[in-house]
Scaffold this active site. Structure first.
Site, PDB file in Angstrom:
ATOM      1  N   ILE A  91     -14.248   1.712  -7.424  1.00  0.00           N
ATOM      2  CA  ILE A  91     -13.757   1.145  -6.166  1.00  0.00           C
ATOM      3  C   ILE A  91     -12.247   0.923  -6.239  1.00  0.00           C
ATOM      4  O   ILE A  91     -11.492   1.345  -5.348  1.00  0.00           O
ATOM      5  CB  ILE A  91     -14.506  -0.162  -5.821  1.00  0.00           C
ATOM      6  CG1 ILE A  91     -15.976   0.158  -5.537  1.00  0.00           C
ATOM      7  CG2 ILE A  91     -13.855  -0.862  -4.622  1.00  0.00           C
ATOM      8  CD1 ILE A  91     -16.857  -1.032  -5.252  1.00  0.00           C
TER       9      ILE A  91
ATOM     10  N   GLU B 185     -26.046 -16.849  -3.242  1.00  0.00           N
ATOM     11  CA  GLU B 185     -26.232 -16.189  -1.938  1.00  0.00           C
ATOM     12  C   GLU B 185     -27.689 -16.308  -1.502  1.00  0.00           C
ATOM     13  O   GLU B 185     -28.582 -16.322  -2.353  1.00  0.00           O
ATOM     14  CB  GLU B 185     -25.836 -14.709  -2.041  1.00  0.00           C
ATOM     15  CG  GLU B 185     -24.348 -14.528  -2.351  1.00  0.00           C
ATOM     16  CD  GLU B 185     -23.927 -13.066  -2.504  1.00  0.00           C
ATOM     17  OE1 GLU B 185     -24.779 -12.179  -2.314  1.00  0.00           O
ATOM     18  OE2 GLU B 185     -22.752 -12.822  -2.813  1.00  0.00           O
TER      19      GLU B 185
ATOM     20  N   HIS C 142     -21.709 -10.628   2.092  1.00  0.00           N
ATOM     21  CA  HIS C 142     -21.938  -9.583   1.078  1.00  0.00           C
ATOM     22  C   HIS C 142     -22.288  -8.237   1.750  1.00  0.00           C
ATOM     23  O   HIS C 142     -23.350  -7.667   1.504  1.00  0.00           O
ATOM     24  CB  HIS C 142     -23.065  -9.997   0.118  1.00  0.00           C
ATOM     25  CG  HIS C 142     -23.016  -9.236  -1.184  1.00  0.00           C
ATOM     26  ND1 HIS C 142     -23.479  -9.761  -2.363  1.00  0.00           N
ATOM     27  CD2 HIS C 142     -22.570  -7.974  -1.478  1.00  0.00           C
ATOM     28  CE1 HIS C 142     -23.326  -8.866  -3.333  1.00  0.00           C
ATOM     29  NE2 HIS C 142     -22.776  -7.769  -2.816  1.00  0.00           N
ATOM     30  N   ILE C 143     -21.366  -7.777   2.575  1.00  0.00           N
ATOM     31  CA  ILE C 143     -21.633  -6.549   3.333  1.00  0.00           C
ATOM     32  C   ILE C 143     -20.653  -5.423   2.995  1.00  0.00           C
ATOM     33  O   ILE C 143     -20.553  -4.449   3.728  1.00  0.00           O
ATOM     34  CB  ILE C 143     -21.582  -6.815   4.866  1.00  0.00           C
ATOM     35  CG1 ILE C 143     -20.306  -7.576   5.224  1.00  0.00           C
ATOM     36  CG2 ILE C 143     -22.823  -7.548   5.342  1.00  0.00           C
ATOM     37  CD1 ILE C 143     -19.989  -7.576   6.708  1.00  0.00           C
TER      38      ILE C 143
ATOM     39  N   GLY D  85     -20.825  -3.093   1.013  1.00  0.00           N
ATOM     40  CA  GLY D  85     -21.486  -1.787   0.915  1.00  0.00           C
ATOM     41  C   GLY D  85     -22.480  -1.559   2.033  1.00  0.00           C
ATOM     42  O   GLY D  85     -23.256  -0.600   1.989  1.00  0.00           O
TER      43      GLY D  85
HETATM   44  N1  LIG Z   1     -19.209  -6.399  -1.837  1.00  0.00           N
HETATM   45  C1  LIG Z   1     -20.078  -5.437  -1.980  1.00  0.00           C
HETATM   46  O1  LIG Z   1     -20.962  -5.241  -1.155  1.00  0.00           O
HETATM   47  C2  LIG Z   1     -19.970  -4.552  -3.172  1.00  0.00           C
HETATM   48  C3  LIG Z   1     -20.381  -3.224  -3.058  1.00  0.00           C
HETATM   49  C4  LIG Z   1     -20.272  -2.407  -4.163  1.00  0.00           C
HETATM   50  C5  LIG Z   1     -19.789  -2.886  -5.363  1.00  0.00           C
HETATM   51  N2  LIG Z   1     -19.428  -4.186  -5.473  1.00  0.00           N
HETATM   52  C6  LIG Z   1     -18.906  -4.738  -6.708  1.00  0.00           C
HETATM   53  O2  LIG Z   1     -17.587  -4.222  -6.886  1.00  0.00           O
HETATM   54  C7  LIG Z   1     -17.238  -4.272  -8.267  1.00  0.00           C
HETATM   55  C8  LIG Z   1     -16.563  -2.984  -8.679  1.00  0.00           C
HETATM   56  O3  LIG Z   1     -17.435  -1.893  -8.546  1.00  0.00           O
HETATM   57  P1  LIG Z   1     -17.076  -0.470  -9.188  1.00  0.00           P
HETATM   58  O4  LIG Z   1     -18.087   0.478  -8.739  1.00  0.00           O
HETATM   59  O5  LIG Z   1     -15.646  -0.151  -8.990  1.00  0.00           O
HETATM   60  O6  LIG Z   1     -17.308  -0.812 -10.727  1.00  0.00           O
HETATM   61  P2  LIG Z   1     -16.724  -0.051 -11.980  1.00  0.00           P
HETATM   62  O7  LIG Z   1     -17.601  -0.417 -13.115  1.00  0.00           O
HETATM   63  O8  LIG Z   1     -16.526   1.380 -11.660  1.00  0.00           O
HETATM   64  O9  LIG Z   1     -15.300  -0.716 -12.196  1.00  0.00           O
HETATM   65  C9  LIG Z   1     -15.075  -1.994 -12.695  1.00  0.00           C
HETATM   66  C10 LIG Z   1     -13.765  -1.969 -13.441  1.00  0.00           C
HETATM   67  O10 LIG Z   1     -13.418  -3.300 -13.746  1.00  0.00           O
HETATM   68  C11 LIG Z   1     -12.875  -3.321 -15.044  1.00  0.00           C
HETATM   69  N3  LIG Z   1     -12.948  -4.689 -15.534  1.00  0.00           N
HETATM   70  C12 LIG Z   1     -14.068  -5.376 -15.879  1.00  0.00           C
HETATM   71  N4  LIG Z   1     -13.759  -6.612 -16.216  1.00  0.00           N
HETATM   72  C13 LIG Z   1     -12.410  -6.726 -16.060  1.00  0.00           C
HETATM   73  C14 LIG Z   1     -11.506  -7.793 -16.244  1.00  0.00           C
HETATM   74  N5  LIG Z   1     -11.917  -8.984 -16.632  1.00  0.00           N
HETATM   75  N6  LIG Z   1     -10.197  -7.550 -16.018  1.00  0.00           N
HETATM   76  C15 LIG Z   1      -9.784  -6.313 -15.616  1.00  0.00           C
HETATM   77  N7  LIG Z   1     -10.607  -5.285 -15.434  1.00  0.00           N
HETATM   78  C16 LIG Z   1     -11.904  -5.490 -15.640  1.00  0.00           C
HETATM   79  C17 LIG Z   1     -13.703  -2.319 -15.790  1.00  0.00           C
HETATM   80  O11 LIG Z   1     -13.084  -1.885 -16.981  1.00  0.00           O
HETATM   81  C18 LIG Z   1     -13.845  -1.224 -14.761  1.00  0.00           C
HETATM   82  O12 LIG Z   1     -12.819  -0.286 -14.845  1.00  0.00           O
HETATM   83  C19 LIG Z   1     -18.546  -4.569  -8.994  1.00  0.00           C
HETATM   84  O13 LIG Z   1     -18.571  -5.935  -9.311  1.00  0.00           O
HETATM   85  C20 LIG Z   1     -19.607  -4.273  -7.966  1.00  0.00           C
HETATM   86  O14 LIG Z   1     -20.760  -4.982  -8.217  1.00  0.00           O
HETATM   87  C21 LIG Z   1     -19.512  -5.026  -4.374  1.00  0.00           C
HETATM   88  O1  LIG Z   2     -26.302  -4.149  -1.051  1.00  0.00           O
HETATM   89  C1  LIG Z   2     -26.340  -5.005  -1.901  1.00  0.00           C
HETATM   90  O2  LIG Z   2     -27.228  -5.852  -1.987  1.00  0.00           O
HETATM   91  C2  LIG Z   2     -25.268  -5.074  -2.980  1.00  0.00           C
HETATM   92  C3  LIG Z   2     -24.014  -4.341  -2.665  1.00  0.00           C
HETATM   93  C4  LIG Z   2     -23.015  -4.407  -3.811  1.00  0.00           C
HETATM   94  O3  LIG Z   2     -22.796  -5.672  -4.247  1.00  0.00           O
HETATM   95  C5  LIG Z   2     -23.328  -3.501  -4.947  1.00  0.00           C
HETATM   96  O4  LIG Z   2     -23.411  -3.955  -6.070  1.00  0.00           O
HETATM   97  O5  LIG Z   2     -23.461  -2.300  -4.712  1.00  0.00           O
END
Ligand SMILES: NC(=O)c1ccc[n+]([C@@H]2O[C@H](COP(=O)([O-])OP(=O)(O)OC[C@H]3O[C@@H](n4cnc5c(N)ncnc54)[C@H](O)[C@@H]3O)[C@@H](O)[C@H]2O)c1
Ligand SMILES: O=C(O)CC[C@@H](O)C(=O)O
Length: 630
Positions: free
Chosen positions: A383, A490, A513-514, A516
């Site tokens: 991301i 949540e 938490h939307i 995604g």
């Molecule tokens: N809000 C939502 O609906 C939603 C949707 C999708 C993903 N997410 C969340 O977004 C986050 C990122 O997802 P992603 O697919 O990019 O994950 P990813 O694993 O590809 O990337 C995470 C990155 O964070 C780095 N990292 C971990 N701890 C760290 C720290 N303390 N300091 C600096 N860097 C650190 C890792 O080395 C990695 O490069 C995850 O927590 C995921 O659960 C949220």
């Molecule tokens: O859709 C979900 O429940 C979680 C979305 C997001 O946090 C994820 O980890 O992909």
């Protein structure tokens, strides 16, 4: 010849999902008043004949009298039936091709529409036994060839007597007329096929109930059978995952239950009994207690990116493979982050609240373009790095910090310390993963180190940011705004209420938490995760598994595949190979991968081996799970 085996298969409601004459009636009367009335009469007559309550000849005559069809209508019917082949027949297309000499279609329907459908599956024309229509010179159906035994009462029995097949005969069908073959002593086994319709009277006579073709192959230990009938695989999907996932898994033949919300630990401990595959999103906390309560669980699919809600160690200890969707919703999160950054920089949330309070505040004060501003991305994973690219396209200067070495995309600047990023950037966006050490990772101290007037975005995980400290920073004006999509606690589902931990702040975006939650993302996930599940069940491939050693495997051809999951101790492979040697077993291929906790050994062997081999494999010390694919 005596050991030859014949598969005598019915057509209507068995090879296809439907009764062909019902569909013909729909074609003929579509859009007319007669559609429902004729349709019902045809259906009643079919049911009576299938349940053995009305002589077949009578039912046939009465049904044809209701249908004024032409050759063209019959051709259209064939076309529609091709789309209505039973799901498990479609899944086992190669069975029909391989067994083409031994598969017979024996139907009281009509060759005119059956032949084009079954020939597509490689079934030989000379093996299709069915009635034929008679036509007049205007190509209108006038009746049927009454000399064909299949047009008579107990016609299938008569035909089978004439055929006098030498070998084992298995009859597969949904109707009483199929059972009659077995009753007459002309078949060894009658499989009541219940995938499309269950007729109690027929079922009562069945040797075996089969609600899919796989169950038949499994029950006769056919070499093309899958080791465990797919129709017995139970899938539990929680948290309203997209319907497409349910459909995809159902098409594979599994029994699928989809529930709207998450379940708590006790509810899940109950519900997980008998479940082979569990699908969740971010709200279901999959604890060790739940994993231990599961008696059949082989895999878990996280229909999201994060897997921090899952006790991965417990899953590994119990040989449960976990898959997620590592990038299906990435773009959606990035688009939301971009949108929120622009809104916060323009103070839009504040202006909207003012409008709600009937205040008119047409002012540029504190409102900025994002062009030329410094964006600091913490966590440059899937991301974070995609956000980097899109933000640059908007003219932002991108800086990032990650705990591991990451390639800078575009013109982004890698910073070697978090403090440097905080001191540099106008916008800080968190995209770290949910590993336990990231709990309260972004403290009040970090917030205080951010530039005065900067904004903070968290779409990563709730526990990552100290929200009390954020509230103070927003109240005092140290930060000019924030967008928070994820929270330490949540609600389990949309019916629960939510007490927001941040309040009375104007330039604040809170969302449930939307990040995604777009239809595109959910559809992508509903395609990706079930795909992984099906691949793991069918081939044992653990590629992309979050907790298993990743092994990518070819489909199994002409052999049996033994999948052995064991605690990672030395000497297990040697023990396994001793077992193969002891049983004189021919190994066709072997794959081994380990991680710190488990070893995963996949061995393809010749189909002929002693059953004791399997017992010996299971008896190897430190075996966690063992399954066979064939
Ligand atoms: N809000 C939502 O609906 C939603 C949707 C999708 C993903 N997410 C969340 O977004 C986050 C990122 O997802 P992603 O697919 O990019 O994950 P990813 O694993 O590809 O990337 C995470 C990155 O964070 C780095 N990292 C971990 N701890 C760290 C720290 N303390 N300091 C600096 N860097 C650190 C890792 O080395 C990695 O490069 C995850 O927590 C995921 O659960 C949220
Ligand atoms: O859709 C979900 O429940 C979680 C979305 C997001 O946090 C994820 O980890 O992909």
């Amino acid at each position: 010849m005596a050991d030859k085996r014949f598969f005598v298969i019915d057509f209507d409601s068995t090879f296809t999902k439907v009764e062909a004459l019902d569909i013909l009636s729909d074609i003929l009367y579509e859009g007319t008043d007669k559609k429902v009335e004729v349709g019902k009469k045809i259906k009643d007559l079919t049911d009576q004949a299938m349940a053995g309550e009305l002589s077949f000849r009578e039912a046939l005559e009465q049904r044809l009298a209701l249908l004024d069809a032409t050759k063209k209508d019959v051709e259209q019917l064939s076309g529609e039936l091709k789309l209505l082949v039973s799901e498990s027949v479609k899944r086992n297309r190669s069975f029909f091709t391989n067994e083409k000499d031994n598969v017979l279609i024996v139907s009281s329907g009509f060759k005119d529409f059956i032949t084009p459908v079954v020939k597509d599956f490689g079934i030989k024309e000379e093996n299709i036994y069915a009635n034929t229509f008679t036509y007049n010179d205007k190509d209108e159906v006038t009746g049927f060839d009454a000399s064909n035994p299949l047009s008579e009462h107990k016609g299938k029995v008569k035909l089978m007597k004439e055929l006098a097949l030498e070998g084992e005969v298995l009859v597969i069908g949904d109707g009483y007329t199929d059972y009659e073959i077995r009753e007459a002593g002309l078949a060894k086994t009658f499989f009541a096929f219940t995938e499309n319709i269950k007729r109690e009277k027929v079922l009562a006579k069945a040797d075996v109930e089969a609600n899919s073709f796989e169950e038949i192959l499994h029950s006769i230990k056919h070499p093309m059978a899958t080791s465990f009938p797919k129709s017995k695989i139970k899938v539990l999907l929680l948290e309203n995952v997209h319907q497409d996932a349910k459909l995809k898994l159902e098409q594979e033949g599994y029994q699928v239950e989809l529930l709207g919300g998450a379940l708590d630990e006790d509810e899940l401990c109950e519900k997980i009994k008998g479940v082979h595959i569990l699908g969740i999103r971010s709200k279901t906390i999959l604890t060790r207690k739940v994993v231990e309560a599961a008696d059949r669980l082989m895999l878990v699919g996280a229909f999201c990116i994060g897997t921090n809600q899952i006790d991965l160690k417990a899953c590994t200890d119990h040989g449960v493979s976990v898959f997620n969707a590592p990038f299906s919703n990435t773009r959606s999160v990035v688009e939301m982050a971009i949108g929120e950054i622009i809104l916060l920089m323009r103070q839009i949330p504040k202006r909207m609240r003012q409008m709600d309070r009937k205040e008119w505040s047409k002012s540029a004060n504190g409102s900025f373009e994002v062009r030329g501003k410094k964006l600091g991305i913490i966590g440059y994973g899937n991301i974070g790095s995609q956000l980097s690219v899109l933000a640059e396209m908007l003219g932002m200067d991108v800086y990032y910090y990650d705990v591991v070495e990451k390639l800078a995309l575009g013109n982004a600047t890698k910073l070697s310390s978090l403090d440097e990023l905080l001191a540099t950037c106008d916008v800080v966006s968190l995209h770290v993963d949910g590993r336990p050490s990231n709990k309260k990772f972004f403290t009040g101290e970090h917030i205080n180190k951010m530039k005065k007037g900067a904004v903070l975005v968290n779409l990563a995980r709730g526990p990552v940011v100290e929200l009390d400290a954020l509230q103070i920073a927003l109240e005092t004006g140290h930060l000019s705004g924030a967008a928070i999509d994820v929270f330490p606690v949540e609600p389990k589902n949309n019916n629960d209420t939510f007490d927001a931990p941040l309040s009375n702040i104007d330039n604040l975006i809170l969302t449930p938490h939307i990040g995604g939650s777009t239809l595109e993302a959910q559809e992508n996930i509903a395609d990706f995760v079930p795909g992984k599940m099906i691949e793991y069940v069918n081939t044992g491939s653990s590629f992309n598994s979050v907790n298993f050693p990743n092994v990518q495997l070819p489909r199994l051809e002409n052999g049996h595949r033994l999948l052995h999951i064991h605690r990672n101790k030395s000497g297990i492979l040697a023990q396994m190979n001793n077992v193969f040697a002891k049983h004189g077993c021919n190994i066709l291929g072997q794959y081994l991968k380990t991680n710190e906790e488990i070893g995963y050994v996949i061995t393809d062997i010749d189909q002929s081996y002693q059953p004791e081999l399997l017992e010996d494999m299971r008896a190897i010390e430190d075996t966690i799970k063992f399954r066979i694919l064939y």
